[in-house]
Write an enzyme that holds these catalytic residues in place. Structure first.
Site, PDB file in Angstrom:
ATOM      1  N   LYS A 139       0.855  -1.200   0.000  1.00  0.00           N
ATOM      2  CA  LYS A 139       0.000   0.000   0.000  1.00  0.00           C
ATOM      3  C   LYS A 139       0.882   1.238   0.000  1.00  0.00           C
ATOM      4  O   LYS A 139       2.040   1.196   0.412  1.00  0.00           O
ATOM      5  CB  LYS A 139      -0.914   0.035   1.230  1.00  0.00           C
ATOM      6  CG  LYS A 139      -0.218  -0.079   2.604  1.00  0.00           C
ATOM      7  CD  LYS A 139       0.304   1.209   3.199  1.00  0.00           C
ATOM      8  CE  LYS A 139       0.956   1.023   4.559  1.00  0.00           C
ATOM      9  NZ  LYS A 139       1.749   2.170   5.016  1.00  0.00           N
ATOM     10  N   ASP A 187      -2.034  -1.764  10.673  1.00  0.00           N
ATOM     11  CA  ASP A 187      -2.291  -1.591   9.239  1.00  0.00           C
ATOM     12  C   ASP A 187      -3.084  -2.751   8.639  1.00  0.00           C
ATOM     13  O   ASP A 187      -3.499  -2.689   7.481  1.00  0.00           O
ATOM     14  CB  ASP A 187      -0.961  -1.530   8.470  1.00  0.00           C
ATOM     15  CG  ASP A 187      -0.373  -0.130   8.466  1.00  0.00           C
ATOM     16  OD1 ASP A 187      -1.097   0.824   8.810  1.00  0.00           O
ATOM     17  OD2 ASP A 187       0.811   0.005   8.105  1.00  0.00           O
TER      18      ASP A 187
END
Ligand code: C5P
Length: 286
Positions: A8, A131
């Site tokens: 990401k 995350d």
């Protein structure tokens, strides 16, 4: 079962209060990108869970254990062998370990026939790492995610589906420690709603220039003061022609927006010649 674990980039990352539990309250737009680790997951004998990453604190194993504990008694006997081909750098701000953990949750949810809905799987991810919920949703739903709280509050963001955005990612080869960067950060005292608002409309339009203009990361300044190599990498990326260059997560990777894949390849080649590890990647959108 073979599966890709997508990295990401944080298109926005705002840091608010330091909470009593030691975590920071944050708000971030997390975008999955095409740089990935490849995971090979097979059923394990006698209920053991193993992985070949060699990391002491292996998030893949942790994710498998968390899912097994949450599963019903039939699945609870499941074991697995996880083999990871790493491409996402560790300590690079690209969520490598968390992406692998998210991919394990998604894959074992099918392999062990646990059948948890995506939102519940994302919630489980919070026990693995801050995350992980966002990456479960980003990978499972294929698209950008709004992440809040310490990372456990996640929701999919609308985005122009037909328009992936091309990026160049450049890593200066330094390991940036997330706790260290958070400790050096200065939380915002006032909320600026325009940061999220501008990124939302940029993603809805799919306009790369608007996305480049709306990038923001509150962890960039503290990470750059700890690691000047990040400043150099960002300058090199900008000089090479990428737009709206920004550090991802807690660093050390920087990324910039490019108009086409071909332009990205040229820029990545010039950065490699300067000693940076560079990748061309596109956003993963539904
Ligand atoms: O949850 P995770 O183990 O990924 O977090 C690593 C470290 O990053 C935490 O121990 C904390 O120091 C910092 N962190 C934070 N606020 C967050 C997420 C992480 O301060 N929202």
């Amino acid at each position: 079962m073979r599966t890709e674990a997508y990295a990401k980039v944080n298109l926005t990352l705002e840091v608010f209060t330091k909470r009593v539990d030691g975590y920071h309250a944050l708000r971030s737009v997390v975008m999955p990108v095409s740089l990935s680790d490849t995971l090979e997951i097979s059923p394990g004998a006698d209920g053991t869970i193993t992985s070949d990453t060699g990391y002491a604190d292996d998030l893949c194993v942790k994710a498998a254990r968390v899912l097994r504990e949450a599963a019903d008694p039939r699945a609870a006997e499941g074991g697995c062998r996880i083999s990871v081909t790493k491409r996402i750098p560790a300590g690079g701000g690209l969520g490598g370990g968390s992406a692998d953990a998210a991919a394990v949750l998604l894959a074992l949810n099918r392999l062990w026939q646990v059948g948890l809905p995506l939102a519940e799987l994302a919630q489980l991810g919070a026990a693995v790492g801050s995350d992980v919920p966002a990456l479960v949703l980003a990978q499972g739903g294929r698209g950008p995610v709004l992440m809040e709280g310490r990372g456990e509050i996640v929701s999919p963001l609308p985005c122009a589906a037909e328009k992936p955005i091309w990026l160049v990612l450049a890593n200066p080869g330094v390991f940036s420690s997330t706790p260290e960067v958070f400790r050096a950060s200065v939380p915002r005292v006032t909320d600026e709603p325009s940061i999220l608002y501008n990124m939302r409309i940029a993603l809805e339009s799919g306009d790369p220039t608007a996305v480049a203009a709306a990038l923001q990361n509150d962890l960039e300044a503290p990470a750059c003061s700890l690691h000047p190599e990040i400043v150099t990498a960002k300058a090199a990326l900008r000089e090479a022609g990428a737009a709206g260059c920004l550090m991802s997560g807690s660093g050390s990777t920087v990324f910039g927006v490019v108009p086409t894949e071909a332009a990205g390849r040229e820029i990545a080649a010039s950065l490699s010649a300067r000693g940076l590890t560079a990748w061309v990647a596109h956003t993963i959108v539904r």
